[in-house]
Design a protein around this motif. Structure first.
Motif, PDB file in Angstrom:
ATOM      1  N   UNK A   1      -8.436  71.724  28.898  1.00  0.00           N
ATOM      2  CA  UNK A   1      -8.800  70.859  27.768  1.00  0.00           C
ATOM      3  C   UNK A   1      -8.313  71.483  26.458  1.00  0.00           C
ATOM      4  N   UNK A   2      -7.748  70.679  25.591  1.00  0.00           N
ATOM      5  CA  UNK A   2      -7.208  71.180  24.334  1.00  0.00           C
ATOM      6  C   UNK A   2      -8.306  71.555  23.348  1.00  0.00           C
ATOM      7  N   UNK A   3      -8.028  72.577  22.549  1.00  0.00           N
ATOM      8  CA  UNK A   3      -8.932  72.901  21.455  1.00  0.00           C
ATOM      9  C   UNK A   3      -8.721  71.887  20.331  1.00  0.00           C
ATOM     10  N   UNK A   4      -9.643  71.872  19.358  1.00  0.00           N
ATOM     11  CA  UNK A   4      -9.499  70.955  18.230  1.00  0.00           C
ATOM     12  C   UNK A   4      -8.192  71.196  17.477  1.00  0.00           C
ATOM     13  N   UNK A   5      -7.849  72.467  17.281  1.00  0.00           N
ATOM     14  CA  UNK A   5      -6.620  72.781  16.540  1.00  0.00           C
ATOM     15  C   UNK A   5      -5.378  72.370  17.314  1.00  0.00           C
ATOM     16  N   UNK A   6      -5.397  72.531  18.647  1.00  0.00           N
ATOM     17  CA  UNK A   6      -4.262  72.116  19.468  1.00  0.00           C
ATOM     18  C   UNK A   6      -4.072  70.608  19.438  1.00  0.00           C
ATOM     19  N   UNK A   7      -5.193  69.865  19.541  1.00  0.00           N
ATOM     20  CA  UNK A   7      -5.107  68.407  19.515  1.00  0.00           C
ATOM     21  C   UNK A   7      -4.662  67.920  18.143  1.00  0.00           C
ATOM     22  N   UNK A   8      -5.177  68.533  17.098  1.00  0.00           N
ATOM     23  CA  UNK A   8      -4.763  68.172  15.745  1.00  0.00           C
ATOM     24  C   UNK A   8      -3.256  68.372  15.569  1.00  0.00           C
ATOM     25  N   UNK A   9      -2.759  69.504  16.049  1.00  0.00           N
ATOM     26  CA  UNK A   9      -1.329  69.798  15.936  1.00  0.00           C
ATOM     27  C   UNK A   9      -0.497  68.801  16.715  1.00  0.00           C
ATOM     28  N   UNK A  10      -0.929  68.462  17.947  1.00  0.00           N
ATOM     29  CA  UNK A  10      -0.161  67.533  18.778  1.00  0.00           C
ATOM     30  C   UNK A  10      -0.092  66.147  18.152  1.00  0.00           C
ATOM     31  N   UNK A  11      -1.216  65.680  17.614  1.00  0.00           N
ATOM     32  CA  UNK A  11      -1.223  64.359  16.986  1.00  0.00           C
ATOM     33  C   UNK A  11      -0.357  64.368  15.729  1.00  0.00           C
ATOM     34  N   UNK A  12      -0.471  65.437  14.930  1.00  0.00           N
ATOM     35  CA  UNK A  12       0.338  65.525  13.716  1.00  0.00           C
ATOM     36  C   UNK A  12       1.818  65.574  14.056  1.00  0.00           C
ATOM     37  N   UNK A  13       2.171  66.322  15.106  1.00  0.00           N
ATOM     38  CA  UNK A  13       3.572  66.402  15.532  1.00  0.00           C
ATOM     39  C   UNK A  13       4.082  65.048  16.004  1.00  0.00           C
ATOM     40  N   UNK A  14       3.239  64.312  16.726  1.00  0.00           N
ATOM     41  CA  UNK A  14       3.649  62.992  17.229  1.00  0.00           C
ATOM     42  C   UNK A  14       3.872  62.017  16.073  1.00  0.00           C
ATOM     43  N   UNK A  15       3.011  62.087  15.063  1.00  0.00           N
ATOM     44  CA  UNK A  15       3.171  61.236  13.883  1.00  0.00           C
ATOM     45  C   UNK A  15       4.427  61.630  13.115  1.00  0.00           C
ATOM     46  N   UNK A  16       4.650  62.934  12.979  1.00  0.00           N
ATOM     47  CA  UNK A  16       5.852  63.403  12.276  1.00  0.00           C
ATOM     48  C   UNK A  16       7.129  62.976  13.002  1.00  0.00           C
ATOM     49  N   UNK A  17       7.047  62.905  14.324  1.00  0.00           N
ATOM     50  CA  UNK A  17       8.213  62.547  15.142  1.00  0.00           C
ATOM     51  C   UNK A  17       8.534  61.066  15.082  1.00  0.00           C
ATOM     52  N   UNK A  18       7.520  60.221  14.901  1.00  0.00           N
ATOM     53  CA  UNK A  18       7.710  58.766  14.934  1.00  0.00           C
ATOM     54  C   UNK A  18       8.590  58.318  13.771  1.00  0.00           C
ATOM     55  N   UNK A  19       9.712  57.642  14.048  1.00  0.00           N
ATOM     56  CA  UNK A  19      10.635  57.249  12.982  1.00  0.00           C
ATOM     57  C   UNK A  19      10.136  56.106  12.106  1.00  0.00           C
ATOM     58  N   UNK A  20       9.109  55.385  12.577  1.00  0.00           N
ATOM     59  CA  UNK A  20       8.618  54.233  11.815  1.00  0.00           C
ATOM     60  C   UNK A  20       7.398  54.564  10.966  1.00  0.00           C
ATOM     61  N   UNK A  21       7.110  55.868  10.793  1.00  0.00           N
ATOM     62  CA  UNK A  21       5.943  56.267  10.015  1.00  0.00           C
ATOM     63  C   UNK A  21       6.345  57.281   8.950  1.00  0.00           C
ATOM     64  N   UNK A  22       5.886  57.038   7.714  1.00  0.00           N
ATOM     65  CA  UNK A  22       6.063  58.009   6.644  1.00  0.00           C
ATOM     66  C   UNK A  22       4.892  58.981   6.725  1.00  0.00           C
ATOM     67  N   UNK A  23       5.132  60.130   7.365  1.00  0.00           N
ATOM     68  CA  UNK A  23       4.023  61.002   7.750  1.00  0.00           C
ATOM     69  C   UNK A  23       3.534  61.917   6.641  1.00  0.00           C
ATOM     70  N   UNK A  24       4.261  61.986   5.520  1.00  0.00           N
ATOM     71  CA  UNK A  24       3.954  62.975   4.497  1.00  0.00           C
ATOM     72  C   UNK A  24       2.537  62.930   3.964  1.00  0.00           C
ATOM     73  N   UNK A  25       1.936  61.745   3.904  1.00  0.00           N
ATOM     74  CA  UNK A  25       0.606  61.617   3.312  1.00  0.00           C
ATOM     75  C   UNK A  25      -0.463  61.266   4.336  1.00  0.00           C
TER      76      UNK A  25
END
Length: 219
Positions: A1-25
């Motif tokens: 099971x992922x820790x909170x920090x691991x899950x936060x990082x994975x979700x943030x990385x997925x959002x940063x990767x998505x080309x249809x999302x302006x992830x900066x804010x």
């Protein structure tokens, strides 16, 4: 099971990767599988997309979406403009029954009402609005009145067979109850996407007028 920090990082990385999302804010908070999305996005389309992207990350059990649509100056439009464009978008969408959906716009927020036969028609109307410039939010209050009738046993069997066809790993852990066309799903799923798939399978069944999805996501 992922820790909170691991899950936060994975979700943030997925959002940063998505080309249809302006992830900066967009900010991500993770706590015990619950993801909270915060910050600003330049369109309602990106707000909706961010929620979808976060939901497909392994370990996400639930999403609290607190994103604010902050339109760029050149994207601001009057409520009248948005309403007229929305009506045209619905009229040109072959999946939306003609003259069955009504539109109201207030301060950039679109409210859809009316009555259709199928859930896909309700969602087609909603999806037609997602990409319109100037939209800040959306409430889909379209109701379903199925033309096809089916007994509770027929609806239950059809949904359970759909689960099996879609190779849902937790199909045996999901119970389906039906009363007067109203379906309730309970049990466990291995992912947010699997929970969503169960809901769509239920909605796609003839005779269903509403679906309450109480499936719990576990890892």
């Amino acid at each position: 099971m992922k820790t909170n920090s691991e899950l936060q990082r994975d979700v943030q990385d997925e959002i940063n990767w998505a080309p249809n999302i302006t992830a900066g804010e967009i900010g991500v908070i993770a706590k015990d599988g619950v993801i909270t999305l915060t910050g600003n996005v330049p369109s309602y389309f990106e707000k909706h997309a961010a929620e979808k992207v976060a939901g497909r990350v392994a370990g996400v059990k639930a999403i609290a979406e607190e994103l604010i649509v902050n339109l760029p100056f050149n994207s601001e439009r009057t409520d009248t403009d948005i309403a007229e464009t929305a009506l045209n978008a619905l009229a040109w969408n072959v999946a939306v029954p003609s003259d069955q959906v009504k539109v109201k716009v207030e301060n950039g927020w679109v409210a859809l009402t009316g009555q259709v036969e199928w859930y896909y028609q309700k969602m087609a109307a909603e999806n037609a609005i997602h990409r319109l410039m100037g939209v800040k939010g959306l409430t889909n209050s379209i109701t379903l009145k199925p033309r096809d009738t089916a007994t509770a046993v027929e609806i239950k069997t059809t949904i359970e067979n759909s689960f099996k066809r879609n190779a849902m790993s937790d199909a045996k852990k999901i119970t389906v109850t039906v009363h007067d066309g109203k379906v309730t799903l309970q049990g466990k799923a291995h992912s947010w996407q699997e929970k969503d798939e169960a809901r769509y399978s239920a909605w796609g069944t003839p005779g269903v007028s509403s679906v309450e999805n109480n499936i719990v996501v576990t890892y």
